[in-house]
Design a protein around this motif. Structure first.
Motif, PDB file in Angstrom:
ATOM      1  N   ALA A  94      -6.252   0.968   8.120  1.00 34.08           N
ATOM      2  CA  ALA A  94      -5.311   1.368   9.177  1.00 34.08           C
ATOM      3  C   ALA A  94      -4.356   0.220   9.487  1.00 34.08           C
ATOM      4  N   LEU A  95      -4.911  -0.992   9.579  1.00 37.36           N
ATOM      5  CA  LEU A  95      -4.094  -2.176   9.858  1.00 37.36           C
ATOM      6  C   LEU A  95      -3.158  -2.478   8.691  1.00 37.36           C
ATOM      7  N   TYR A  96      -3.661  -2.280   7.473  1.00 39.97           N
ATOM      8  CA  TYR A  96      -2.842  -2.472   6.274  1.00 39.97           C
ATOM      9  C   TYR A  96      -1.640  -1.537   6.295  1.00 39.97           C
ATOM     10  N   PHE A  97      -1.890  -0.266   6.631  1.00 42.12           N
ATOM     11  CA  PHE A  97      -0.802   0.715   6.683  1.00 42.12           C
ATOM     12  C   PHE A  97       0.188   0.391   7.797  1.00 42.12           C
ATOM     13  N   ALA A  98      -0.331  -0.102   8.920  1.00 40.13           N
ATOM     14  CA  ALA A  98       0.535  -0.481  10.039  1.00 40.13           C
ATOM     15  C   ALA A  98       1.476  -1.612   9.612  1.00 40.13           C
ATOM     16  N   GLU A 117       7.779 -12.104   4.254  1.00 34.74           N
ATOM     17  CA  GLU A 117       6.700 -12.867   3.611  1.00 34.74           C
ATOM     18  C   GLU A 117       5.439 -12.853   4.465  1.00 34.74           C
ATOM     19  N   LYS A 118       5.605 -13.111   5.753  1.00 35.19           N
ATOM     20  CA  LYS A 118       4.469 -13.187   6.674  1.00 35.19           C
ATOM     21  C   LYS A 118       3.738 -11.852   6.756  1.00 35.19           C
ATOM     22  N   TRP A 119       4.509 -10.798   6.949  1.00 34.73           N
ATOM     23  CA  TRP A 119       3.914  -9.472   7.083  1.00 34.73           C
ATOM     24  C   TRP A 119       3.322  -8.970   5.773  1.00 34.73           C
ATOM     25  N   ALA A 120       3.934  -9.366   4.655  1.00 31.70           N
ATOM     26  CA  ALA A 120       3.397  -8.992   3.342  1.00 31.70           C
ATOM     27  C   ALA A 120       2.027  -9.633   3.137  1.00 31.70           C
ATOM     28  N   GLN A 121       1.920 -10.918   3.521  1.00 35.19           N
ATOM     29  CA  GLN A 121       0.643 -11.634   3.410  1.00 35.19           C
ATOM     30  C   GLN A 121      -0.418 -10.971   4.273  1.00 35.19           C
ATOM     31  N   ARG A 122      -0.008 -10.612   5.484  1.00 39.13           N
ATOM     32  CA  ARG A 122      -0.920  -9.951   6.420  1.00 39.13           C
ATOM     33  C   ARG A 122      -1.420  -8.632   5.852  1.00 39.13           C
ATOM     34  N   SER A 123      -0.488  -7.868   5.309  1.00 44.35           N
ATOM     35  CA  SER A 123      -0.814  -6.554   4.758  1.00 44.35           C
ATOM     36  C   SER A 123      -1.782  -6.678   3.585  1.00 44.35           C
ATOM     37  N   PHE A 124      -1.544  -7.665   2.718  1.00 45.09           N
ATOM     38  CA  PHE A 124      -2.430  -7.862   1.563  1.00 45.09           C
ATOM     39  C   PHE A 124      -3.806  -8.364   1.978  1.00 45.09           C
ATOM     40  N   ARG A 125      -3.846  -9.136   3.059  1.00 48.60           N
ATOM     41  CA  ARG A 125      -5.122  -9.642   3.563  1.00 48.60           C
ATOM     42  C   ARG A 125      -6.002  -8.491   4.049  1.00 48.60           C
ATOM     43  N   TYR A 126      -5.402  -7.577   4.816  1.00 49.93           N
ATOM     44  CA  TYR A 126      -6.155  -6.418   5.308  1.00 49.93           C
ATOM     45  C   TYR A 126      -6.596  -5.528   4.154  1.00 49.93           C
ATOM     46  N   CYS A 216     -10.629  -2.835  -9.951  1.00 49.24           N
ATOM     47  CA  CYS A 216      -9.255  -2.969 -10.472  1.00 49.24           C
ATOM     48  C   CYS A 216      -8.283  -3.290  -9.348  1.00 49.24           C
ATOM     49  N   ASP A 217      -8.442  -2.592  -8.225  1.00 47.03           N
ATOM     50  CA  ASP A 217      -7.562  -2.809  -7.071  1.00 47.03           C
ATOM     51  C   ASP A 217      -7.675  -4.227  -6.530  1.00 47.03           C
ATOM     52  N   LEU A 218      -8.865  -4.817  -6.641  1.00 49.04           N
ATOM     53  CA  LEU A 218      -9.140  -6.144  -6.085  1.00 49.04           C
ATOM     54  C   LEU A 218      -8.199  -7.216  -6.630  1.00 49.04           C
ATOM     55  N   PHE A 219      -7.821  -7.082  -7.894  1.00 47.32           N
ATOM     56  CA  PHE A 219      -6.963  -8.088  -8.532  1.00 47.32           C
ATOM     57  C   PHE A 219      -5.576  -8.164  -7.908  1.00 47.32           C
ATOM     58  N   ILE A 220      -5.133  -7.051  -7.318  1.00 43.55           N
ATOM     59  CA  ILE A 220      -3.779  -6.998  -6.760  1.00 43.55           C
ATOM     60  C   ILE A 220      -3.616  -7.928  -5.551  1.00 43.55           C
ATOM     61  N   PRO A 221      -4.420  -7.758  -4.477  1.00 42.34           N
ATOM     62  CA  PRO A 221      -4.278  -8.681  -3.344  1.00 42.34           C
ATOM     63  C   PRO A 221      -4.695 -10.111  -3.675  1.00 42.34           C
ATOM     64  N   LEU A 222      -5.667 -10.274  -4.596  1.00 38.77           N
ATOM     65  CA  LEU A 222      -6.085 -11.633  -4.985  1.00 38.77           C
ATOM     66  C   LEU A 222      -4.911 -12.395  -5.591  1.00 38.77           C
ATOM     67  N   ASP A 223      -4.138 -11.695  -6.423  1.00 40.38           N
ATOM     68  CA  ASP A 223      -2.973 -12.310  -7.066  1.00 40.38           C
ATOM     69  C   ASP A 223      -1.861 -12.582  -6.054  1.00 40.38           C
ATOM     70  N   LYS A 224      -1.580 -11.588  -5.199  1.00 40.60           N
ATOM     71  CA  LYS A 224      -0.494 -11.714  -4.219  1.00 40.60           C
ATOM     72  C   LYS A 224      -0.772 -12.802  -3.191  1.00 40.60           C
ATOM     73  N   GLY A 226      -2.526 -15.419  -3.765  1.00 37.02           N
ATOM     74  CA  GLY A 226      -2.664 -16.694  -4.455  1.00 37.02           C
ATOM     75  C   GLY A 226      -4.089 -17.182  -4.596  1.00 37.02           C
ATOM     76  N   LEU A 227      -5.064 -16.293  -4.351  1.00 35.35           N
ATOM     77  CA  LEU A 227      -6.465 -16.697  -4.449  1.00 35.35           C
ATOM     78  C   LEU A 227      -6.936 -16.765  -5.893  1.00 35.35           C
ATOM     79  N   TRP A 228      -6.376 -15.890  -6.701  1.00 35.23           N
ATOM     80  CA  TRP A 228      -6.715 -15.877  -8.121  1.00 35.23           C
ATOM     81  C   TRP A 228      -5.481 -15.370  -8.874  1.00 35.23           C
ATOM     82  N   ARG A 229      -4.770 -16.273  -9.517  1.00 35.29           N
ATOM     83  CA  ARG A 229      -3.543 -15.914 -10.228  1.00 35.29           C
ATOM     84  C   ARG A 229      -3.850 -15.219 -11.547  1.00 35.29           C
ATOM     85  N   CYS A 230      -3.538 -13.938 -11.635  1.00 31.91           N
ATOM     86  CA  CYS A 230      -3.769 -13.180 -12.865  1.00 31.91           C
ATOM     87  C   CYS A 230      -2.503 -13.036 -13.698  1.00 31.91           C
ATOM     88  N   GLY A 231      -1.356 -12.995 -13.025  1.00 33.23           N
ATOM     89  CA  GLY A 231      -0.109 -12.740 -13.729  1.00 33.23           C
ATOM     90  C   GLY A 231       0.278 -11.276 -13.620  1.00 33.23           C
TER      91      GLY A 231
END
Lengths: 259, 246
Positions: A94-98, A117-126, A216-224, A226-231
């Motif tokens: 819900a927070l991610y969608f917000a 940038e700030k809100w994108a980071q927040r969204s990916f964190r949630y 599979c989905d996990l790799f997306i926020p990890l990359d965005k 910067g926790l695990w750079r996949c490319g």
């Protein structure tokens, strides 16, 4: 034709199709870049990806309400662990969608001063937290099923009777007296666990699909984040696979994991 | 809450919500444009309208298949007149969606050689034909209902045995009153028909304006679009209000 009409009547279905197309573009863009395609074509693919991304944000408007409703429903589950995992997952969603809605407002010019940038980071964190809770729930389900399988196996051995003495005989030579035997024994146990896991997952397609999709989905926020750079190639591929798996659960509702 | 989620889960429901938003912005923009100190608000409304309009193209992608299915279904209609109107209307809708898809492909940069103006005109024309044929069908249904109401009334009058009153004065006015009363009763008895007629009538103002056949101002188009979107939403929320082919 009827199947398609029924499928695309759901707004979630269109969002998943857009998502599959977006990550397919991402993957294609990466492949073209590596094989030295023309800059014009690369720009076109990148532009299309951007349009798909923005279009999806509109499709996701109002999803916060849906996620909150799901969280409210999850509160009533009897199993404590499932209740916690699923409820917290939906709240994070819900927070991610917000946050996503705020990003959309920023991009569409309604709120120009939004820090993208700030809100994108927040969204990916949630999003990441939500996925972690999903995977925790999956792990819990797997453990329950493995225990069930082990109990069933033990019961079967007890009934036959012969297996018990056989077991005793096996333990005998490899007893505590042999210090070198611990490593092969450990390897054997590990292999048995793997086989059991494979058996459990094969017997429960909805669970297998959910694990694969969340992984599979996990790799997306990890990359965005910067926790695990996949490319971009890996991210594109993972996004595409998880989108296709999502579409599968929409087409065949019996493949959806029930709480 | 549940009702909202049910609507939002259907792509058509969500599209109606965004369409209502789009046309509400258009209407508000028209109302506020004359005010001097509201320039910032007007600009924001314009941006929101554009964003929603662009985003809505995603909801319309793939609708060509829905229209094809609707065409197949309308061929099965028992009554000849509605069958003809609906089939032709839906065929025009198919062409409209094809044009819309081409315009979408142009806007995201997939095709470069597309003449936007030409395709937009084509899309508007076929949308206009679709609505026109839908209105013809509505008119036909209204006439049937009026006939039914008239027959019911005649039956009732016969049973009551009251002597009929004849008055020569204001014959024309009386006829008009009688006609309007009959029309009102017909539509009141059949809410789906009323809703469909209102929706199509409000919708037709949009292509009429685009094609230059009947020029309206932004406010009228916005209001028409808003009303038709809300009418469309009602049929999504309450499926029993949807006009069924006989």
């Amino acid at each position: 034709m009827d199947a398609w009409v029924r499928f695309s009547a759901q707004s979630q279905a269109r969002e998943r199709l857009c998502r599959a197309a977006q990550y397919a573009c991402s993957l294609l863009g990466h492949a073209l870049q590596r094989h030295g395609a023309s800059p014009e074509l690369q720009k076109q693919i990148r532009q299309l990806e951007g349009h798909l991304s923005l279009g999806r944000k509109l499709l996701r408007l109002g999803n916060s309400t849906d996620a909150l409703e799901s969280a409210k429903r999850a509160v009533h589950l009897s199993d404590v662990v499932l209740r916690f995992c699923i409820t917290v997952s939906h709240l994070n969603r819900a927070l991610y969608f917000a946050c996503d809605n705020v990003l959309w407002a920023g991009k569409s010019g309604l709120a120009p001063r939004v820090d993208q940038e700030k809100w994108a980071q927040r969204s990916f964190r949630y999003y990441l937290f939500s996925l972690i809770m999903n995977l925790s729930r999956d792990a819990y389900e797997i453990r329950l099923l493995m225990e069930q399988e082990t109990s069933a196996y033990s019961r079967r051995m007890k009934v036959s009777g012969v297996g018990v003495s056989g077991g005793v005989e096996t333990v005998g030579p490899g007893g505590p007296g042999t210090p070198g035997g611990s490593l092969p024994q450990l390897a054997l146990k590990f292999r048995l666990r793997i086989l059991l896991l494979a058996r459990v997952l094969r017997g429960h397609p909805p669970l297998l699909l959910d694990v694969l999709r969340n992984a599979c989905d996990l790799f997306i926020p990890l990359d965005k984040l910067g926790l695990w750079r996949c490319g971009p190639g890996i991210v594109g591929l993972c996004g595409l696979i998880s989108s296709i798996l999502s579409i599968l659960t929409l087409i065949c509702p019996w493949l959806r994991l029930k709480p | 809450m549940d009702a909202f989620i049910r609507v939002a889960n259907q792509s058509q429901g969500r599209d109606r919500l965004f369409r209502a938003t789009q046309h509400a912005c258009m209407l508000l923009r028209y109302l506020l444009e004359s005010k001097a100190d509201k320039e910032a608000v007007v600009l924001k409304l314009k941006r929101l309208e554009t964003s929603v309009s662009t985003g809505r193209k995603w909801f319309r992608l793939g609708n060509v298949f829905h229209a094809i299915q609707a065409t197949e279904q309308s061929i099965q209609a028992a009554d000849l007149a509605p069958r003809l109107c609906l089939t032709l209307a839906n065929l025009n809708r198919v062409v409209y969606y094809i044009c819309d898809t081409v315009l979408w492909a142009k806007s995201v940069g997939l095709t470069s050689g597309v003449n936007r103006e030409k395709w937009q005109r084509w899309a508007a024309r076929h949308y206009y034909y679709f609505l026109l044929l839908s209105l013809v069908r509505d008119l036909y249904e209204i006439l049937l209902q009026m006939g039914q109401v008239a027959r019911d009334r005649a039956k009732r009058e016969k049973s009551s045995r009251d002597p009929p009153k004849y008055s020569v004065a204001n014959e024309e006015t009386e006829w008009l009153q009688s006609f309007l009363l009959l029309l009102f009763q017909s539509l009141k008895r059949h809410p789906p028909l009323l809703l469909d007629t209102v929706k199509n009538f409000c919708d037709i103002l949009i292509p009429l304006n685009q094609l230059g056949i009947y020029k309206s101002n932004l406010g009228v188009v916005g209001l028409g679009g808003l009303i038709s979107s809300l009418a469309g939403l009602l049929t999504v929320v309450y499926p029993q209000l949807k006009l069924k082919a006989r």
